[in-house]
Design an enzyme around this catalytic site. Structure first.
Site, PDB file in Angstrom:
ATOM      1  N   HIS A 109       0.859  -1.380  -0.010  1.00  0.00           N
ATOM      2  CA  HIS A 109       0.066  -0.124   0.075  1.00  0.00           C
ATOM      3  C   HIS A 109       0.804   1.327   0.117  1.00  0.00           C
ATOM      4  O   HIS A 109       0.653   2.194  -0.786  1.00  0.00           O
ATOM      5  CB  HIS A 109      -0.889  -0.044   1.360  1.00  0.00           C
ATOM      6  CG  HIS A 109      -1.761   1.161   1.309  1.00  0.00           C
ATOM      7  ND1 HIS A 109      -2.913   1.121   0.866  1.00  0.00           N
ATOM      8  CD2 HIS A 109      -1.729   2.522   2.012  1.00  0.00           C
ATOM      9  CE1 HIS A 109      -3.768   2.597   1.146  1.00  0.00           C
ATOM     10  NE2 HIS A 109      -2.679   3.272   1.592  1.00  0.00           N
ATOM     11  N   GLU A 110       1.806   1.482   0.841  1.00  0.00           N
ATOM     12  CA  GLU A 110       2.848   2.423   0.968  1.00  0.00           C
ATOM     13  C   GLU A 110       3.828   2.815  -0.140  1.00  0.00           C
ATOM     14  O   GLU A 110       3.881   3.754  -0.658  1.00  0.00           O
ATOM     15  CB  GLU A 110       3.489   2.409   2.390  1.00  0.00           C
ATOM     16  CG  GLU A 110       2.409   2.611   3.498  1.00  0.00           C
ATOM     17  CD  GLU A 110       1.674   3.562   3.731  1.00  0.00           C
ATOM     18  OE1 GLU A 110       2.002   4.674   3.003  1.00  0.00           O
ATOM     19  OE2 GLU A 110       0.564   3.432   4.262  1.00  0.00           O
TER      20      GLU A 110
ATOM     21  N   HIS B 297       1.900   4.451  -2.776  1.00  0.00           N
ATOM     22  CA  HIS B 297       2.081   5.839  -2.617  1.00  0.00           C
ATOM     23  C   HIS B 297       3.322   6.605  -3.024  1.00  0.00           C
ATOM     24  O   HIS B 297       3.639   7.641  -3.509  1.00  0.00           O
ATOM     25  CB  HIS B 297       1.817   6.295  -1.247  1.00  0.00           C
ATOM     26  CG  HIS B 297       0.346   6.264  -0.779  1.00  0.00           C
ATOM     27  ND1 HIS B 297      -0.742   6.720  -1.241  1.00  0.00           N
ATOM     28  CD2 HIS B 297      -0.160   5.586   0.661  1.00  0.00           C
ATOM     29  CE1 HIS B 297      -1.831   6.248  -0.555  1.00  0.00           C
ATOM     30  NE2 HIS B 297      -1.443   5.497   0.368  1.00  0.00           N
TER      31      HIS B 297
END
Length: 373
Positions: free
Chosen positions: A25-26, A29
């Protein structure tokens, strides 16, 4: 010994699975942020004090932190891990430095950077399902009824052994699992089941009964049932194999089914068709991780795919402090032509943080209640 066994059976699988999902997920980003020219000052798996880490050549601090319940990417110019802009600091920066902050990037770059986290989770889920389908295939059965349970919705509607279920509310079904999935998330909701009998199609309205069942691990789960059963003879059980392209398509379909089921479940909570005690928090996730670990590596990976979709959807909720909250702010900015004031954003973020923490406390309380009850 009991404590060591609990850690080995539940905590370690939970931490490993959650850390993988948070990292992906990170990383979404991070990659889109870097591609957009935004400087990243920290990439953390976990919250709280740093346990181990290093700083790369771009000035990003990569670290593993003490509390394994999430993670964050902190961009240059952010006040904290929630990506709330440090308005005072950003206002005193040079144009060159400000262009490297999240707040100073173009609106579409900010939106892409924020959306990339949940999207990465969905892509991971599709990838995992595709690999599982490619390697293991998928056991399927035809939607042919072998037995109708007495006093069930199907019995009341006139379903008979030998009937082939061909559509639910006009939506074609090809496997018995299609039927199970559709019915399970529609308790106490009228559906129209199309059955094929002696070459004729019959439309049979029925209402799935909300039923509490106990799974193989002793967990109680509520779902909708119409009371039909198949068997190997009637259902023609078989293992379906897939090419890599077909497996990806199945992965997309499976991910879509989880998303649809999640929204349907939320709707059932709102209408009272399901109880809120089905919500799970960290304790239940840890329990599920340990239970799946006992079934083997493939089961753990499948759980990781389901949780990856859940994390993606959770982060898209329109709550300040979550990715969805940021996207709402950006949508408002696109309409107004200017962002919300720093004060309004800070208040919204504090409220959002309180909402998220309250939900976590509620879910954890449910977990503990279910464990001891």
């Amino acid at each position: 010994m009991v404590i060591l066994s609990f850690i080995a059976s539940y905590i370690i699988p939970f931490v490993l699975v959650l850390s993988l999902l948070v990292f992906v997920h990170e990383m979404g980003h991070y990659l889109v942020g870097r591609w957009s020219g935004i400087r990243v000052t920290a990439f953390s798996v976990g919250f709280g004090p740093e346990l181990i880490g290093f700083t790369d050549g771009h000035g990003t601090r990569w670290k593993i932190s003490a509390i394994p319940l999430g993670g964050y990417v902190k961009f240059f110019g952010d006040e904290d891990a929630s990506s709330l802009p440090d308005a005072q600091s950003v206002s005193t920066m040079s144009e060159a430095d400000r262009a490297q902050t999240l707040a100073g990037a173009k609106l579409w770059k900010r939106a892409a950077t924020v959306a990339a986290g949940p999207i990465a989770n969905f892509i991971l889920a599709i990838f995992i399902f595709a690999v599982l389908f490619s390697v293991y295939g998928k056991m399927i059965a035809d939607p042919v009824v072998a037995e109708v349970r007495p006093d069930s919705a199907a019995a009341a509607a006139g379903v008979q052994p030998g009937d082939r279920l061909v559509a639910l509310d006009g939506e074609k079904v090809t496997t018995f699992d299609d039927v199970r999935r559709y019915v399970s998330i529609r308790p106490e909701t009228q559906i129209v089941v199309t059955v094929q009998r002696n070459g004729q199609d019959l439309q049979l309205p029925m209402v799935p009964k909300r039923t509490e069942i106990t799974d193989q691990f002793g967990n109680k789960v509520e779902l909708g049932l119409i009371g039909v059963v198949t068997n190997e003879e009637r259902g023609n059980f078989r293992l379906e194999t897939f090419t890599p392209v077909q497996a990806v398509a199945e992965g997309v379909k499976e991910t879509g089914n989880i998303i649809t089921g999640t929204f349907r479940y939320i709707g059932n909570l709102v209408t009272g068709r399901m109880k809120a005690d089905q919500l799970g928090g960290p304790v239940r996730v840890a329990q599920a991780s340990g239970q799946m670990a006992s079934l083997g590596f493939a089961a753990v990976i499948q759980l990781a795919a389901v949780l990856s979709v859940s994390i993606g959807l959770l982060n898209l909720m329109p709550v300040p402090v979550l990715d969805g909250g940021h996207l709402v702010f950006y949508a408002i900015e696109a309409v107004r032509g200017r962002p919300l004031g720093a004060g309004a954003q800070e208040i919204a973020f504090r409220i959002g943080l309180a909402m998220v923490l309250s939900l976590m406390v509620f879910a954890t309380f449910n977990d503990i209640t279910n464990l001891i009850g």
